[in-house]
Design a protein around this motif. Sequence first.
Motif, short mmCIF file in Angstrom:
data_model
loop_
_atom_site.label_atom_id
_atom_site.label_comp_id
_atom_site.label_asym_id
_atom_site.label_seq_id
_atom_site.Cartn_x
_atom_site.Cartn_y
_atom_site.Cartn_z
N PHE A 216 0.84 -1.20 0.00
CA PHE A 216 0.00 0.00 0.00
C PHE A 216 0.87 1.25 0.00
N ASN B 171 -3.81 3.42 0.36
CA ASN B 171 -4.24 2.98 -0.96
C ASN B 171 -3.59 1.64 -1.27
N LEU B 172 -4.40 0.58 -1.38
CA LEU B 172 -3.89 -0.76 -1.65
C LEU B 172 -3.54 -0.89 -3.13
N ASN C 285 -2.16 -2.62 -6.82
CA ASN C 285 -2.27 -3.77 -7.72
C ASN C 285 -1.05 -4.68 -7.65
N HIS D 178 -8.61 1.48 -3.16
CA HIS D 178 -8.00 0.40 -3.92
C HIS D 178 -7.72 0.85 -5.35
N GLU E 174 -13.29 -4.40 -5.52
CA GLU E 174 -13.37 -5.27 -4.36
C GLU E 174 -14.82 -5.68 -4.13
N ASP F 94 -13.06 0.80 -8.24
CA ASP F 94 -11.69 1.20 -7.94
C ASP F 94 -11.64 2.68 -7.56
N LEU G 156 -10.96 -9.73 -4.30
CA LEU G 156 -10.34 -8.65 -5.05
C LEU G 156 -10.05 -9.15 -6.46
#
Length: 327
Positions: A34, A42-43, A45, A70, A74, A104, A123
Motif C-alpha cells: 500500500f 491505498n492498496l 495492484n 484500492h 473489491e 476502484d 479482489l
Amino acid sequence: MDEGIRKRLYHVNSIEKRQKETGQFIMDYPQKSFSNKNGNMNLLNEYFFKNKDIYISRHNRYADYPRHSHQFLELNYMLHGQCRQIIEGKEELLQEGELLLLDDRSSHSIKALGDDDILINILFRDQNINLEWLAGIKKRNSLVYDFLLSSAVEGNPMRKYIIFKSANIPHIQQILDQIITEYYRDEEFSTKMIALYLPILFTELVRKCDTYLSDEAKRIYSETNNVALQTLQLIEREYRDITLSSAAEKLGYNKNYLSNVIKQKTGSTFTELVNKQKILAANLLIESTHLPIQDIIEQVGFQNKTHFYDLYKKEYQMLPLQKRASV
C-alpha cells in the motif's frame, strides 16, 4: 461449503488474537502492499495481483479497519453475521448473505467484527467488470434502472459502490461458496474456474437482485419521482397485461394524475413505457434463447406482429433475426 474450509474461515489467527487483546488495528499486509497519501491508505495492484488476477481473503476481526482505497475492484461477501462500514462518507450495514461491490478508487473503513462475523474479501482486476458495465446490463432490461440513472445524471450522482440484497437467493450463495471453495482448495484449474464464475456471478446479481438504488431513490427523490418509480416497477412486473386503469387502482392514484406524472417524469406515455418494457423483454429472449420470434412476440404480450416489428426496429435499428445473428 466444505466443513474444513468453514473451520479455516472461523479460525482465530495470530493478528486477530493481538487485535482481540488490545482492540487496536494491526496491519495485515506488508508495507509494499500500500501507499499512504494525504492520510489515506491505498492498496496497490502490484502486491495483490503479482501472480494471479483474483485475490481472496477473510477479513480480520476484533478491530476497526482504517479508511483505505484500492486500485482494483473489491467484492465484500458477508458469509455470516453483519458488519458496518463507512463507504464514501456514508455508513452502511452489510448483512448476512449480502454483497458490497466497491469500484476502484472508492474508499471505505470497516468497524470491528465479532466472533461470528465472517466477511470475505474478493479482489479482482477484470477490467471488463465495473459499475458502468453493470449499469449498462441493467439498463438494457429495466425501465426502473434507466429512470434511476437518468435521475442520477440530473443531480444525484451514482455512488461508487453497490450493495446487492442477495441473502435469499440460493443460486448466488452457491456460486459464492464455489468461488471460495475453489480458492482455498487451490487445485488444478482453480484460478481458471474462479475467473469463469465471476461474470456468471455478476450477471446473476444484475438479473435477480435489488440494489441500493431503489432504496436510495425512495429516500431522496421527490414524491412525484417516487410515483413514477412505483409505476415503472409495476410495469416491469406486469407488463404483459397492465393497463393505466389497473395500475392506478393498484397504486391508489387517480388515473389522470398518474398519467400526467409519468409523462412529466419520463417523457413517455404509460402505453409507450409498457411497450418499451415488452420490447426489452423480447430482446432478452431474442439474444439469449432460440425461441421462434412469433413465440416471443406472444410471450411478451403483443397482439399485433407488425406493431412489434415497428417498435423493435425503432429501438434497435435492426430486425429481431438480424439482432440475434449479431450477438
